[in-house]
Write a protein that holds these residues in place. Structure first.
Motif, PDB file in Angstrom:
ATOM      1  N   LEU A   1       0.760  -1.119   0.178  1.00  0.00           N
ATOM      2  CA  LEU A   1       0.007  -0.184  -0.055  1.00  0.00           C
ATOM      3  C   LEU A   1       0.937   1.264  -0.013  1.00  0.00           C
ATOM      4  CD1 LEU A   1      -2.738  -1.028   2.719  1.00  0.00           C
ATOM      5  CD2 LEU A   1      -3.108  -0.262   0.382  1.00  0.00           C
ATOM      6  N   LEU A   2       2.128   1.248   0.952  1.00  0.00           N
ATOM      7  CA  LEU A   2       2.965   2.479   0.884  1.00  0.00           C
ATOM      8  C   LEU A   2       3.451   2.614  -0.443  1.00  0.00           C
ATOM      9  CD1 LEU A   2       4.162   1.987   4.533  1.00  0.00           C
ATOM     10  CD2 LEU A   2       2.435   3.486   3.471  1.00  0.00           C
ATOM     11  N   ASP A   3       3.840   1.595  -0.997  1.00  0.00           N
ATOM     12  CA  ASP A   3       4.501   1.857  -2.491  1.00  0.00           C
ATOM     13  C   ASP A   3       3.536   2.296  -3.372  1.00  0.00           C
ATOM     14  OD1 ASP A   3       6.862   0.922  -1.525  1.00  0.00           O
ATOM     15  OD2 ASP A   3       6.691  -1.201  -2.212  1.00  0.00           O
ATOM     16  N   CYS A   4       2.423   2.029  -3.479  1.00  0.00           N
ATOM     17  CA  CYS A   4       1.325   2.524  -4.085  1.00  0.00           C
ATOM     18  C   CYS A   4       0.933   3.869  -4.015  1.00  0.00           C
ATOM     19  CB  CYS A   4      -0.166   1.741  -4.361  1.00  0.00           C
ATOM     20  SG  CYS A   4      -0.240   0.217  -4.663  1.00  0.00           S
ATOM     21  N   ILE A   5       0.707   4.324  -2.701  1.00  0.00           N
ATOM     22  CA  ILE A   5       0.583   5.670  -2.342  1.00  0.00           C
ATOM     23  C   ILE A   5       1.787   6.545  -2.734  1.00  0.00           C
ATOM     24  CG2 ILE A   5       0.362   7.343  -0.476  1.00  0.00           C
ATOM     25  CD1 ILE A   5      -1.313   4.972   0.960  1.00  0.00           C
ATOM     26  N   ALA A   6       3.129   6.081  -2.747  1.00  0.00           N
ATOM     27  CA  ALA A   6       4.341   6.703  -2.901  1.00  0.00           C
ATOM     28  C   ALA A   6       4.244   6.979  -4.743  1.00  0.00           C
ATOM     29  CB  ALA A   6       5.461   5.854  -2.632  1.00  0.00           C
TER      30      ALA A   6
ATOM     31  N   LEU B   1      -1.903   3.165  10.766  1.00  0.00           N
ATOM     32  CA  LEU B   1      -1.570   4.515  11.075  1.00  0.00           C
ATOM     33  C   LEU B   1      -0.669   5.222  10.197  1.00  0.00           C
ATOM     34  CD1 LEU B   1      -1.600   4.928  15.105  1.00  0.00           C
ATOM     35  CD2 LEU B   1      -3.256   5.825  13.448  1.00  0.00           C
ATOM     36  N   ARG B   2       0.512   4.283   9.895  1.00  0.00           N
ATOM     37  CA  ARG B   2       1.411   4.672   8.715  1.00  0.00           C
ATOM     38  C   ARG B   2       0.777   4.809   7.418  1.00  0.00           C
ATOM     39  NH1 ARG B   2       4.944   1.365  12.008  1.00  0.00           N
ATOM     40  NH2 ARG B   2       4.393  -0.418  11.043  1.00  0.00           N
ATOM     41  N   VAL B   3      -0.232   3.808   7.097  1.00  0.00           N
ATOM     42  CA  VAL B   3      -0.869   4.092   5.682  1.00  0.00           C
ATOM     43  C   VAL B   3      -1.727   5.192   5.790  1.00  0.00           C
ATOM     44  CG1 VAL B   3      -2.538   3.061   4.189  1.00  0.00           C
ATOM     45  CG2 VAL B   3      -0.788   1.455   5.447  1.00  0.00           C
ATOM     46  N   ILE B   4      -2.395   5.805   7.051  1.00  0.00           N
ATOM     47  CA  ILE B   4      -3.310   6.808   7.035  1.00  0.00           C
ATOM     48  C   ILE B   4      -2.303   8.039   6.814  1.00  0.00           C
ATOM     49  CG2 ILE B   4      -4.275   8.146   8.561  1.00  0.00           C
ATOM     50  CD1 ILE B   4      -5.718   5.839   9.531  1.00  0.00           C
ATOM     51  N   ASP B   5      -1.309   8.191   7.586  1.00  0.00           N
ATOM     52  CA  ASP B   5      -0.350   8.937   7.229  1.00  0.00           C
ATOM     53  C   ASP B   5       0.126   9.460   5.879  1.00  0.00           C
ATOM     54  OD1 ASP B   5      -0.793   9.835   9.887  1.00  0.00           O
ATOM     55  OD2 ASP B   5       1.009   8.971  10.757  1.00  0.00           O
ATOM     56  N   ALA B   6       0.458   8.462   5.386  1.00  0.00           N
ATOM     57  CA  ALA B   6       0.929   8.535   3.966  1.00  0.00           C
ATOM     58  C   ALA B   6      -0.119   8.956   2.888  1.00  0.00           C
ATOM     59  CB  ALA B   6       1.445   7.029   3.472  1.00  0.00           C
ATOM     60  N   GLU B   7      -1.553   8.519   3.160  1.00  0.00           N
ATOM     61  CA  GLU B   7      -2.519   8.739   2.394  1.00  0.00           C
ATOM     62  C   GLU B   7      -2.868  10.267   2.642  1.00  0.00           C
ATOM     63  OE1 GLU B   7      -6.221   6.594   2.704  1.00  0.00           O
ATOM     64  OE2 GLU B   7      -6.303   6.627   0.283  1.00  0.00           O
ATOM     65  N   ALA B   8      -2.955  10.834   3.715  1.00  0.00           N
ATOM     66  CA  ALA B   8      -3.210  11.838   4.177  1.00  0.00           C
ATOM     67  C   ALA B   8      -2.222  13.047   3.680  1.00  0.00           C
ATOM     68  CB  ALA B   8      -3.481  12.321   5.795  1.00  0.00           C
ATOM     69  N   ALA B   9      -0.962  12.489   3.865  1.00  0.00           N
ATOM     70  CA  ALA B   9       0.213  13.480   3.318  1.00  0.00           C
ATOM     71  C   ALA B   9      -0.179  13.653   1.698  1.00  0.00           C
ATOM     72  CB  ALA B   9       1.465  12.944   3.710  1.00  0.00           C
TER      73      ALA B   9
ATOM     74  N   ARG C   1      -5.207  13.271  -0.787  1.00  0.00           N
ATOM     75  CA  ARG C   1      -6.692  12.692  -1.214  1.00  0.00           C
ATOM     76  C   ARG C   1      -6.497  11.307  -1.315  1.00  0.00           C
ATOM     77  NH1 ARG C   1      -6.036  11.204  -6.625  1.00  0.00           N
ATOM     78  NH2 ARG C   1      -4.422  12.171  -7.677  1.00  0.00           N
ATOM     79  N   ARG C   2      -7.942  10.420  -1.178  1.00  0.00           N
ATOM     80  CA  ARG C   2      -7.846   9.077  -1.372  1.00  0.00           C
ATOM     81  C   ARG C   2      -7.251   8.394  -2.478  1.00  0.00           C
ATOM     82  NH1 ARG C   2     -13.371   6.394   0.189  1.00  0.00           N
ATOM     83  NH2 ARG C   2     -12.165   4.546  -0.305  1.00  0.00           N
ATOM     84  N   LEU C   3      -6.484   7.290  -2.049  1.00  0.00           N
ATOM     85  CA  LEU C   3      -6.018   6.501  -3.367  1.00  0.00           C
ATOM     86  C   LEU C   3      -6.334   5.120  -2.814  1.00  0.00           C
ATOM     87  CD1 LEU C   3      -2.356   7.423  -3.939  1.00  0.00           C
ATOM     88  CD2 LEU C   3      -4.436   7.941  -5.212  1.00  0.00           C
TER      89      LEU C   3
ATOM     90  N   SER D   1     -12.660   2.895   3.076  1.00  0.00           N
ATOM     91  CA  SER D   1     -11.333   3.735   2.910  1.00  0.00           C
ATOM     92  C   SER D   1     -10.534   3.064   4.140  1.00  0.00           C
ATOM     93  CB  SER D   1     -11.843   4.986   3.234  1.00  0.00           C
ATOM     94  OG  SER D   1     -12.102   5.094   4.696  1.00  0.00           O
ATOM     95  N   THR D   2      -9.275   3.638   3.820  1.00  0.00           N
ATOM     96  CA  THR D   2      -8.175   3.345   4.790  1.00  0.00           C
ATOM     97  C   THR D   2      -8.823   3.596   6.211  1.00  0.00           C
ATOM     98  OG1 THR D   2      -6.511   3.889   3.346  1.00  0.00           O
ATOM     99  CG2 THR D   2      -5.909   3.793   5.321  1.00  0.00           C
TER     100      THR D   2
END
Ligand code: NAD
Ligand code: ISE
Length: 333
Positions: free
Chosen positions: A80-85, A104-112, A115-117, A297-298
């Motif tokens: 997930l983190l790679d997709c968001i990046a 929480l790490r996925v939420i932080d990455a998506e919030a940064a 928008r929702r991915l 959602s996440t």
């Protein structure tokens, strides 16, 4: 233009989603697949798709515009983190992740990202029966919902792969999510009771009874049985102030033969939720084509993860274990 999709994890549900994306739905084209089992990935790759060596290679590929994650839960966070990046829309099978810190790490990455991915595979929200049940509750004619009963029975689970924690931190996530969605409420505490174990359960903690205490005061009771032999039986009934509403038994076909009159019971989730999975992907394809996500959602995955964590604490402590959620980032409003 068809959405170019890469699929990570080509096991049971990965293969089923590849089938629906290639044979049932329009607007999608699978361009790449990958699995830690390279032979399985190659066998599952549909015509025109290649198998990549790693999930990272698939996520970064120019001919992959959106990703479907069907690997095991513990692998989801990194993917997930790679997709968001990479800024790519991603459909992730449940569970979102397997710990609060990972969620929480996925939420932080998506919030940064801003928008929702991410869309999480809580397919019950797309099932026609659950949607009708929600429409009745939301319609208000039965008054305020007070209690909800959720029955979640599986024929069997894979020996060796499915552990004693998984009724609580893997299977329960569906009941937790659908309760939050149906009752439009958060879960504030969890209690677990364990009756005598099924001798069919490969020494698993099975069945389990779970009480979900909703913020409003409503209570949800959940039965999870993962080796019940007779069928994949999913039930739901809400008790309101002025009446009850329940899911119908599925499928509704009635068989009459020398054994009597009966309804056939689905063997597993593929059968029972076939239309729901189709609909969740129909809606995901449209959202992903616009670069985003829809439905669960996440944040919803995080809420379900907290319930799983609390249930594991509760089964050890025997106590009612509270849940504390962080503040909700605006992107999930
Ligand atoms: P499975 O074991 O049949 O398939 C999982 C596949 O992922 C395997 O082929 C495995 O080799 C691969 N894999 C595991 N880790 C990987 C990694 N790091 N990178 C690449 N590939 C990896 O399991 P399944 O039943 O298909 O379940 C997969 C996911 O889907 C799980 O998260 C499960 O909870 C979820 N699931 C959801 C539903 C539903 O109703 N929504 C139903 C079944 C499974
Ligand atoms: C499986 O992973 C699923 O998600 C199914 O929907 C669920 O019913 C089953 O219990 C899980 O193991």
């Amino acid at each position: 233009m068809a959405l170019k999709i890469g699929v990570i994890g080509t096991g049971m549900i990965g293969q089923d989603h590849i089938r629906r994306l290639t044979q049932v739905l329009s607007g999608a084209q699978i361009t790449a697949v990958t699995d830690i089992d390279a032979v399985r990935a190659a066998a599952a790759a549909p015509a025109g798709a290649r198998a990549t060596n790693t999930p990272q290679e698939l996520i970064r590929a120019d001919d992959v515009e959106a990703v479907v994650i069907c690997s095991w839960g513990p692998a989801h966070e990194e993917q997930l983190l790679d997709c968001i990046a990479a800024g790519k829309p991603v459909f992730c099978e449940k569970p979102l992740v397997t710990s609060e810190q990972a969620a929480l790490r996925v939420i932080d990455a998506e919030a940064a990202f801003g928008r929702r991915l991410v869309q999480v595979g809580f397919m019950r929200r797309f099932d026609a029966d659950y949607r009708s049940l929600k429409a009745v509750i939301d319609g208000g004619t039965l008054g305020t919902p007070l209690m909800y009963k959720s029955v979640h029975r599986n024929v069997s689970v894979p020996a060796g792969l499915y552990t004693s924690d998984m009724p609580l931190n893997d299977t329960l996530v569906h009941d937790a999510d659908i309760s939050r969605w149906l009752l439009d409420d958060e879960i504030s505490a969890v209690e677990v009771r364990t009756p005598r174990r099924s001798s069919r359960g490969q020494d698993l903690r099975d069945p389990v009874m779970v009480m979900l205490y909703m913020g409003s005061g409503a209570i949800v009771d959940v039965e999870i049985s993962v080796n019940i032999a007779y069928g994949y039986d999913i039930r739901g009934e809400v008790s309101c102030e002025q009446g009850i509403a329940a899911l119908p038994n599925r499928p509704a076909t009635v068989i009459s033969d020398q054994f009597g009159i009966r309804q056939a019971i689905p063997r597993d989730w593929r059968d029972r939720f076939i239309d729901a999975y189709d609909q969740e992907f129909r809606e995901w394809i449209i959202a992903a084509q616009k670069g985003g996500a829809t439905g669960p959602s996440t944040w919803d995955g995080y809420a379900a993860t907290l319930v799983g964590d609390a249930a594991l604490r509760a089964v050890t402590s025997g106590a009612r274990e509270p849940i504390h959620m962080r503040d909700k980032p605006d992107i999930y409003a």
